[in-house]
Design an enzyme around this catalytic site. Structure first.
Site, short mmCIF file in Angstrom:
data_model
loop_
_atom_site.label_atom_id
_atom_site.label_comp_id
_atom_site.label_asym_id
_atom_site.label_seq_id
_atom_site.Cartn_x
_atom_site.Cartn_y
_atom_site.Cartn_z
N ASN A 7 0.88 -1.17 0.00
CA ASN A 7 0.00 0.00 0.00
C ASN A 7 0.92 1.22 0.00
O ASN A 7 1.43 1.63 1.04
CB ASN A 7 -0.88 -0.05 1.26
N ARG A 89 -2.85 -2.14 -3.08
CA ARG A 89 -4.03 -1.33 -2.82
C ARG A 89 -3.96 -0.12 -3.77
O ARG A 89 -2.97 0.60 -3.80
CB ARG A 89 -4.02 -0.83 -1.38
N HIS A 178 -12.83 3.32 0.69
CA HIS A 178 -12.85 2.30 1.75
C HIS A 178 -13.61 1.05 1.31
O HIS A 178 -14.10 0.29 2.14
CB HIS A 178 -13.54 2.82 3.04
N ARG A 237 -10.81 16.19 7.93
CA ARG A 237 -11.71 16.56 6.82
C ARG A 237 -13.07 16.98 7.34
O ARG A 237 -13.60 16.36 8.26
CB ARG A 237 -11.90 15.39 5.86
N ARG A 281 -8.92 10.29 20.65
CA ARG A 281 -8.62 9.99 22.06
C ARG A 281 -8.33 11.26 22.85
O ARG A 281 -8.79 11.42 23.97
CB ARG A 281 -7.42 9.04 22.16
N ILE A 328 -11.60 4.04 15.35
CA ILE A 328 -12.63 4.56 16.26
C ILE A 328 -13.75 3.53 16.43
O ILE A 328 -14.16 3.21 17.55
CB ILE A 328 -13.19 5.89 15.71
N GLY A 329 -14.21 2.98 15.33
CA GLY A 329 -15.32 2.02 15.38
C GLY A 329 -15.00 0.80 16.22
O GLY A 329 -15.86 0.26 16.92
N GLU A 381 -8.41 -5.28 5.48
CA GLU A 381 -8.30 -5.00 4.05
C GLU A 381 -7.20 -5.84 3.40
O GLU A 381 -7.32 -6.25 2.25
CB GLU A 381 -8.02 -3.50 3.84
P1 ADP Z 1 -6.62 5.44 9.51
O1 ADP Z 1 -7.78 6.02 8.77
O2 ADP Z 1 -5.45 6.37 9.56
O3 ADP Z 1 -6.28 4.01 9.13
P2 ADP Z 1 -7.40 4.27 12.05
O4 ADP Z 1 -8.40 3.31 11.56
O5 ADP Z 1 -6.12 3.75 12.58
O6 ADP Z 1 -7.13 5.43 11.02
O7 ADP Z 1 -8.11 5.13 13.22
C1 ADP Z 1 -7.46 6.19 13.84
C2 ADP Z 1 -8.44 6.84 14.81
O8 ADP Z 1 -8.85 5.87 15.78
C3 ADP Z 1 -7.84 8.02 15.57
O9 ADP Z 1 -8.72 9.13 15.56
C4 ADP Z 1 -7.76 7.48 16.99
O10 ADP Z 1 -7.94 8.48 17.93
C5 ADP Z 1 -8.92 6.53 17.03
N1 ADP Z 1 -8.81 5.58 18.15
C6 ADP Z 1 -7.98 4.54 18.30
N2 ADP Z 1 -8.16 3.96 19.50
C7 ADP Z 1 -9.13 4.67 20.14
C8 ADP Z 1 -9.78 4.58 21.41
N3 ADP Z 1 -9.46 3.65 22.28
N4 ADP Z 1 -10.73 5.49 21.71
C9 ADP Z 1 -11.05 6.45 20.83
N5 ADP Z 1 -10.50 6.58 19.62
C10 ADP Z 1 -9.55 5.71 19.27
#
Ligand code: ADP
Length: 396
Positions: A7, A89, A178, A237, A281, A328-329, A381
């Site tokens: 990637n 990718r 995505h 964004r 976070r 985040i999810g 992915e």
């Molecule tokens: P990318 O799009 O760069 O691949 P990621 O899927 O790694 O991003 O997600 C990054 C986001 O996930 C960041 O905003 C980070 O703060 C959030 N994140 C990771 N762990 C936690 C947590 N325990 N609580 C809240 N947010 C989190």
């Protein structure tokens, strides 16, 4: 069979070496600051290493990785010849590609033609392919597109309400991104539902965030558009915005069109509203200690997600499962709770205790009485890229 997954970004390169038949990951890592000073983070043989190492271009970066895969303590294979195929990718496949393809000259010409639609991403992806062809001659390369999964959207959902010629002449339409993640997560959800005719909403919430409505395994709508700027509030964004804001800001801040779009891509979203960080976070921490702007930022993020969930539940004529994935999810129980809170009217009942459990497995976090399932499904992915590469090249 071994697939090398690449990637390539503008100054970075993520990689994995995977056996797609067993799904075993032999090695993974990230080259950063390519062309600046060069940093490698690599994991193999249950060991993680960090190295400052010169990488003037992506070519040296790939060579560094191949070297570490074949020599020294981190070694996992004896020689490059053990790699059977390379899976890349690729961000933008436009309307040319609705599934992954084996790369040939025609594919590269098409990807080059799509650069105006993805000026930041496609050039790096093409470069990754060309270097792989040069360093590993004779090995098949497969392109796996972020846009391909969304090619099933009906015209009513992918068209923008601008003059039709702009679609015909310039390709102005929603493409969505995505896709590999939305495909993987919705497919896992279908297995968990054990239902063929399913109505699934996937919330991919990372730095970049998007949401997708999936009917019977096919994307019917998604929140990112011509570019990844549209839709949800993201790390930096803005997501959806009145187009009138652009000309207003251009005038007020004396910015060009390109500068304004960059401003909406890089200085807005969680970072811009909170004034704290693009990392959720840190915003959650600030809100917990009473920072109101941080709280408003979190509320905005969740409100936008809910708006899309309700809209897509309408498009799908119901919803069997809402899935959360990405940084985040997968990790932020607070966000999942806030998003679901108030959606009981449409059969969405989150179980607070189940929601708080942390692990890296697919899991159900709804109450038993919930008509709609709520799933946390860690995305993968790389697995999709490896398996598509395997499917397309195993008979060669
Ligand atoms: P990318 O799009 O760069 O691949 P990621 O899927 O790694 O991003 O997600 C990054 C986001 O996930 C960041 O905003 C980070 O703060 C959030 N994140 C990771 N762990 C936690 C947590 N325990 N609580 C809240 N947010 C989190």
């Amino acid at each position: 069979m071994l697939v090398f997954i690449l990637n390539a970004g503008s100054s970075s390169l993520k990689y994995q070496l995977m056996n797609p038949e067993t799904t075993e990951v032999l090695a993974s890592g990230l080259c950063e600051r390519i062309g600046i000073d060069g940093k490698l983070i690599h994991e193999s043989n249950d060991k993680k290493i960090k190295q400052e190492i010169e990488m003037p271009t992506h070519k040296e970066a790939i060579e560094v990785v191949l070297n570490i895969l074949t020599k020294g303590e981190e070694k996992v294979i004896d020689s490059i010849s053990q790699i059977d195929a390379i899976g890349h990718r690729v961000v933008h496949g436009g309307e040319f590609f609705n599934s992954s393809v084996i790369v040939n000259d025609d594919v590269i010409t098409k990807l080059e033609g799509l650069i105006p639609l993805a000026p930041l991403h496609n050039p790096a992806n093409i470069m990754g392919i060309k270097i792989a062809q040069e360093i590993m001659p004779g090995k098949p390369n497969v392109a796996v597109f972020d846009t391909a999964f969304h090619q099933t959207m009906p015209a009513s959902n992918y068209m923008y309400a601008v003059p039709y010629e702009d679609y015909k002449d310039y390709g102005v339409r929603k493409y969505g991104f995505h896709g590999t993640s939305h495909y993987y997560v919705s497919n896992e959800a279908r297995k968990m539902l054990n239902k063929e005719d399913s109505k699934v909403i996937v919330c991919h919430l990372g730095n970049g965030s998007s949401i997708c409505a999936v009917r019977d395994g096919k994307s019917i709508d998604t929140s990112m558009g011509l570019t990844p700027l549209e839709g949800l509030v993201m790390g930096t964004r803005s997501g959806d915005i009145d187009a009138g804001v652009l000309s207003y800001l251009m005038e007020k801040k004396n910015m060009t069109a390109a500068e304004t779009v960059n401003y909406l891509n890089k200085k807005s979203g969680l970072l811009g509203v909170s004034g704290i960080s693009s990392d959720l976070r840190e915003i959650i921490e600030a809100a917990a200690s009473g920072n109101e702007r941080a709280q408003t930022t979190i509320d905005m993020k969740c409100s936008r997600i809910r708006k899309y969930i309700c809209s897509y539940a309408g498009s799908l004529e119901g919803v069997d499962a809402i899935c959360f994935t990405a940084g985040i999810g997968e990790n932020a129980d607070l966000i999942r709770e806030k998003v679901c809170d108030g959606l009981e009217f449409m059969g969405v009942e989150i179980d607070s205790d189940k929601n708080k459990v942390r692990n890296d497995k697919n899991r159900e976090i709804n109450k038993d009485s919930s008509k709609t399932k709520i799933y946390v499904i860690p995305t993968n992915e790389e697995l999709v890229i490896a398996q598509d590469t395997y499917k397309l090249t195993k008979a060669l």
